[in-house]
Every structure is written in C-alpha cells, then in structure tokens.
Design an enzyme around this catalytic site. Structure first.
Site, PDB file in Angstrom:
ATOM      1  N   CYS A 113      64.856  60.659  28.072  1.00 54.98           N
ATOM      2  CA  CYS A 113      65.702  60.751  29.284  1.00 54.98           C
ATOM      3  C   CYS A 113      65.391  59.379  29.934  1.00 54.98           C
ATOM      4  O   CYS A 113      66.418  59.416  31.017  1.00 54.98           O
ATOM      5  CB  CYS A 113      64.765  61.796  30.205  1.00 54.98           C
ATOM      6  SG  CYS A 113      64.384  63.347  29.431  1.00 54.98           S
ATOM      7  N   HIS A 253      65.427  60.340  37.492  1.00 56.45           N
ATOM      8  CA  HIS A 253      65.652  61.288  36.466  1.00 56.45           C
ATOM      9  C   HIS A 253      65.601  62.705  37.347  1.00 56.45           C
ATOM     10  O   HIS A 253      64.350  62.950  37.698  1.00 56.45           O
ATOM     11  CB  HIS A 253      64.638  60.884  35.442  1.00 56.45           C
ATOM     12  CG  HIS A 253      64.847  61.920  34.313  1.00 56.45           C
ATOM     13  ND1 HIS A 253      65.991  62.830  34.138  1.00 56.45           N
ATOM     14  CD2 HIS A 253      63.755  62.700  33.666  1.00 56.45           C
ATOM     15  CE1 HIS A 253      65.612  63.757  33.112  1.00 56.45           C
ATOM     16  NE2 HIS A 253      64.260  63.466  32.913  1.00 56.45           N
ATOM     17  N   ASN A 283      67.419  69.570  34.559  1.00 60.19           N
ATOM     18  CA  ASN A 283      66.994  68.203  33.537  1.00 60.19           C
ATOM     19  C   ASN A 283      67.999  68.024  32.312  1.00 60.19           C
ATOM     20  O   ASN A 283      67.865  68.875  31.465  1.00 60.19           O
ATOM     21  CB  ASN A 283      65.752  68.381  33.089  1.00 60.19           C
ATOM     22  CG  ASN A 283      65.387  67.277  32.092  1.00 60.19           C
ATOM     23  OD1 ASN A 283      65.970  66.214  31.960  1.00 60.19           O
ATOM     24  ND2 ASN A 283      63.779  66.896  32.168  1.00 60.19           N
TER      25      ASN A 283
HETATM   26  N1  COA Z   1      58.715  81.709  35.223  1.00 64.93           N
HETATM   27  C1  COA Z   1      57.504  82.272  35.778  1.00 64.93           C
HETATM   28  N2  COA Z   1      56.311  81.843  35.477  1.00 64.93           N
HETATM   29  C2  COA Z   1      56.076  80.761  34.800  1.00 64.93           C
HETATM   30  C3  COA Z   1      57.348  80.206  34.234  1.00 64.93           C
HETATM   31  C4  COA Z   1      58.457  80.620  34.510  1.00 64.93           C
HETATM   32  N3  COA Z   1      59.603  80.039  34.062  1.00 64.93           N
HETATM   33  N4  COA Z   1      56.712  78.962  33.643  1.00 64.93           N
HETATM   34  C5  COA Z   1      55.612  78.925  33.557  1.00 64.93           C
HETATM   35  N5  COA Z   1      55.123  80.225  34.188  1.00 64.93           N
HETATM   36  C6  COA Z   1      53.823  80.506  34.325  1.00 64.93           C
HETATM   37  C7  COA Z   1      52.558  79.932  33.600  1.00 64.93           C
HETATM   38  O1  COA Z   1      52.586  80.990  32.492  1.00 64.93           O
HETATM   39  C8  COA Z   1      51.607  79.833  34.444  1.00 64.93           C
HETATM   40  O2  COA Z   1      50.777  81.388  34.615  1.00 64.93           O
HETATM   41  P1  COA Z   1      49.065  81.484  34.247  1.00 64.93           P
HETATM   42  O3  COA Z   1      48.805  80.569  35.397  1.00 64.93           O
HETATM   43  O4  COA Z   1      49.264  82.836  34.417  1.00 64.93           O
HETATM   44  O5  COA Z   1      48.979  80.592  33.114  1.00 64.93           O
HETATM   45  C9  COA Z   1      51.888  79.699  35.907  1.00 64.93           C
HETATM   46  O6  COA Z   1      53.314  80.014  35.845  1.00 64.93           O
HETATM   47  C10 COA Z   1      51.655  78.181  36.452  1.00 64.93           C
HETATM   48  O7  COA Z   1      51.920  77.184  35.389  1.00 64.93           O
HETATM   49  P2  COA Z   1      51.852  75.850  35.517  1.00 64.93           P
HETATM   50  O8  COA Z   1      51.788  75.105  34.379  1.00 64.93           O
HETATM   51  O9  COA Z   1      50.407  75.521  36.555  1.00 64.93           O
HETATM   52  O10 COA Z   1      52.933  75.507  36.614  1.00 64.93           O
HETATM   53  P3  COA Z   1      53.643  73.982  37.173  1.00 64.93           P
HETATM   54  O11 COA Z   1      53.524  74.307  38.729  1.00 64.93           O
HETATM   55  O12 COA Z   1      52.462  73.159  36.699  1.00 64.93           O
HETATM   56  O13 COA Z   1      54.925  73.984  36.896  1.00 64.93           O
HETATM   57  C11 COA Z   1      56.308  72.799  35.368  1.00 64.93           C
HETATM   58  C12 COA Z   1      55.119  74.001  35.419  1.00 64.93           C
HETATM   59  C13 COA Z   1      56.805  72.766  33.833  1.00 64.93           C
HETATM   60  C14 COA Z   1      57.596  73.247  36.061  1.00 64.93           C
HETATM   61  C15 COA Z   1      55.667  71.650  35.648  1.00 64.93           C
HETATM   62  O14 COA Z   1      54.551  71.128  34.838  1.00 64.93           O
HETATM   63  C16 COA Z   1      56.514  70.458  35.292  1.00 64.93           C
HETATM   64  O15 COA Z   1      57.641  70.349  35.762  1.00 64.93           O
HETATM   65  N6  COA Z   1      56.230  69.348  34.424  1.00 64.93           N
HETATM   66  C17 COA Z   1      57.051  68.458  34.105  1.00 64.93           C
HETATM   67  C18 COA Z   1      58.098  68.971  32.974  1.00 64.93           C
HETATM   68  C19 COA Z   1      59.241  67.758  32.800  1.00 64.93           C
HETATM   69  O16 COA Z   1      59.518  67.130  33.639  1.00 64.93           O
HETATM   70  N7  COA Z   1      59.498  67.723  31.453  1.00 64.93           N
HETATM   71  C20 COA Z   1      60.774  66.909  30.945  1.00 64.93           C
HETATM   72  C21 COA Z   1      60.466  65.577  31.177  1.00 64.93           C
HETATM   73  S1  COA Z   1      61.627  64.524  30.738  1.00 64.93           S
END
Ligand code: COA
Length: 328
Positions: A113, A253, A283
């Site tokens: 990215c 980004h 993204n």
């Molecule tokens: N729909 C519903 N629930 C979901 C889900 C979805 N699409 N994806 C994950 N969950 C669940 C998880 O399983 C977890 O459940 P649990 O608590 O029972 O285990 C819960 O939601 C919370 O997950 P968590 O990882 O704490 O969520 P978060 O608030 O950290 O958000 C992301 C997750 C992926 C959105 C976040 O971590 C993120 O954006 N990270 C950066 C990713 C990124 O930018 N990547 C590209 C880089 S270039």
C-alpha cells in the site's frame, strides 16, 4: 535542481460494486459492524477476465489525456502493485503494450500500500538525475482476487482500482517538495500471502488450506499504522522544511477510518483537511492514495497551489509520505 511534479492525472475503478449488504450474503457480518469498525460502505471488484493491467491502462490513458501527451512521449512506466496479472512477468509491461507506450521501459514496484508513494519518489529522483523527462507512475490493484472470500476478518476490507500520474518538470515553486520512506521488516503472518511464492510453492495441499490468500493480523497492523502514519508524515515534512499546519489536504492511505482519525489527531491536522473516500472503495492498496487524489480533483477540492501530503503504510511492513505543491 529542476522541479518535478504532476503534469496529468487519471483514475479508474471497475464498474462492479460490492456493498456491505453483498458481504452479508457471503459471510457472518453486518453493514453496521463494517461501517463502525472501518468506515467502508462499498468497494469495486474486477469482473472475470479483467486484470490489474486493464485497470492501470485505463487510468494511464486518462492521465496522458489530462497531460495532453501521447503514449509514445513516455520514457518509463513505474507500476506500484502487489496484485500483478501474472506471477512472472511484470505487470507494467502489459500496461505498456495496452496503451502503446512503445518508447517506454517498464518495471513494477512491490511495496504494497506504500507503493504509490515509493513510485513517485523513485520517478522524481530519475527525472532530477537527468535520465528521463516524462515518467508514468501508476498504482493499480485487484486485491479482490487475492482475498479469501470466506474470511470475514480480512476480505471485507479490500477493493480494486487504479490511478496514474504523468511526472515531469513543472514551474518553479510547484511539484514534489520532499518524501520519506521507511520499512520495518517482518517475516510472519502480520500481512502476507504465504503460498504461491518460491519458498512455499502453491501445492494442492496449500491451496486446500487456503494459504494462497491474504492473511492478516488486524490488531498488529492497526498498532503499526497508527504509529507509522504520523511518523512518516512528520519525517517528510521535516525533510522539506514544511510546517504541518500549512498542509491544505492530507491524503492518507484509505485502510480504516479509525486509523486515519488517530493519525490526524497525532499530527494535529483537523479532519476537515483530511481527504476521505474509504466509504466508496475500501482499501485498494497501492491505488488508494491515487484514487483519493482523483476524486478530490473531480470534486474541485484539490486546486493548483495546494500544499498536500500523501501518507501510507502496508505489508512489508512499509510506510512512507510525500509532500508536494499541486502543479495543475
Ligand atoms: N464482521 C463481523 N465481525 C467480525 C468481522 C466482520 N467482518 N471481522 C471480525 N469480526 C469479529 C472478530 O471475530 C472479533 O470477534 P471475537 O471478539 O468474538 O473474537 C470481533 O469482531 C472484534 O475483532 P477485532 O479484531 O477486535 O476488531 P477490530 O476493532 O480490531 O477491527 C479490523 C478489526 C480488521 C477492522 C482492524 O483491526 C483493522 O482495521 N486493522 C488494520 C487492518 C489494515 O488496515 N490492513 C491493511 C493494511 S494496508
């Protein structure tokens, strides 16, 4: 030293829209969860038979038209992508053929990215060295082809698209002022596709284990991003002797609205100065910052003379930032 800036700009997204409601039909998720955790409402997906090179070529044609140049005027194509059409050969060669840039050399940059920022930085240096006069820099991705459509944790974040910029000499006082690139190398499941490379070739077993798809530790990436984005932006500003308060528009980004808000807060840049289109495209990796610039131009929000900062992070882990005074 000559001033290098953007002579023409173009963007392209595939027509197929994949909304949060569409994702609800495929995995256990909800529009509410995706919207509140990421800010994404919909994204674009390539159709069967459409490759990253097709997206890149469309964006490139628009950038050339905007610059009032022909494909034969381009001497080099730098394509930022991590979703090339083929494992080998370089995807930029396919774009070279599609647009008829017969006089151009072409290579790909794989910095995930951060790729668009890295590519603009390399392009600027090559022009300032005197080696080239007109370079086409493209960020193009079809990440929808790399995600596991059964993995709600990762797949819902990504989308496809492309943006292109013709780089060349611009008038005094305009163009790219400074940039900064950084890498925190990792060799784990933070953000990668494990199988299908040379270390873990794609065997039937690895395909069945779904190791050919993008895997991500969302929490680790999140923590890295909220640190890397402000750091890179501050370093680029320092390199260019630029005061962050003077930035007119920040183009981060578009990975997650919460990451962007956190970065803006740490940089003390008000959200009114931060460009957002994550709700439309999700993204799109190396295409994301370019798509944001393209939308800002279409809306008339980005104008000649604006001081802008582009800042990104991604797999690798790579990160970077670039500051320029818009020259068109
Ligand atoms: N729909 C519903 N629930 C979901 C889900 C979805 N699409 N994806 C994950 N969950 C669940 C998880 O399983 C977890 O459940 P649990 O608590 O029972 O285990 C819960 O939601 C919370 O997950 P968590 O990882 O704490 O969520 P978060 O608030 O950290 O958000 C992301 C997750 C992926 C959105 C976040 O971590 C993120 O954006 N990270 C950066 C990713 C990124 O930018 N990547 C590209 C880089 S270039």
């Amino acid at each position: 030293m000559n001033n290098v800036g953007i002579l023409g700009f173009g963007k392209y997204v595939p027509e197929k829209i994949m909304s949060n409601a569409d994702w609800e039909k495929l995995v256990d998720t909800s529009d509410e969860w995706i919207t509140t955790r990421t800010g994404i409402k919909e994204r674009r997906f390539v159709e069967e038979g459409q490759g990253t090179s097709d997206l890149g070529a469309e964006a490139a044609k628009k950038a050339l038209k905007d610059a009032r140049l022909e494909a034969k005027d381009i001497e080099l194509i730098i394509l930022a992508t991590c979703s090339a059409d083929y494992r080998v050969q370089n995807c930029s060669s396919l774009i070279q053929k599609k647009i008829g840039a017969v006089n151009a050399a072409a290579f790909d940059i794989q910095a995930a990215c951060s790729g668009f920022i890295y590519s603009l930085t390399v392009g600027k240096a090559l022009i300032q060295s005197g080696m080239y006069k007109k370079i086409l820099v493209i960020g193009a991705e079809s990440i929808s082809r790399l995600v596991d459509m059964q993995d709600r944790n990762t797949a819902i974040l990504f989308g496809d698209g492309a943006a292109a910029a013709v780089l060349g000499e611009v008038e005094e006082g305009y163009g790219i002022i400074s940039s900064y690139m950084g890498t925190e190398g990792v060799d784990d499941d933070t953000l990668r596709i494990k199988a299908g490379g040379t270390l873990y070739p794609a065997t039937v077993e690895r395909v069945e284990n779904r190791e050919i798809y993008l895997e991500m530790n969302g929490t680790d990436v999140f923590k890295f991003a909220v640190r890397a984005l402000p750091h890179a932006t501050k370093e680029a500003a320092k390199n260019g002797n630029v005061n962050l308060a003077d930035i007119d528009i920040l183009f981060p980004h578009q990975a997650n609205l919460r990451i962007i808000e956190s970065a803006a807060k740490r940089l003390r840049i008000p959200m009114e100065k931060v460009y957002l289109n994550i709700h439309k495209y999700g993204n799109t990796s190396a295409a994301s910052i370019g798509l944001a610039i393209g939308d800002a131009l279409e809306e008339g929000r980005l104008k000649k003379g604006d001081l802008i900062a582009l800042t990104g992070f991604g797999a690798g882990l790579t990160y970077g930032s670039l500051i320029m005074r818009w020259s068109k």
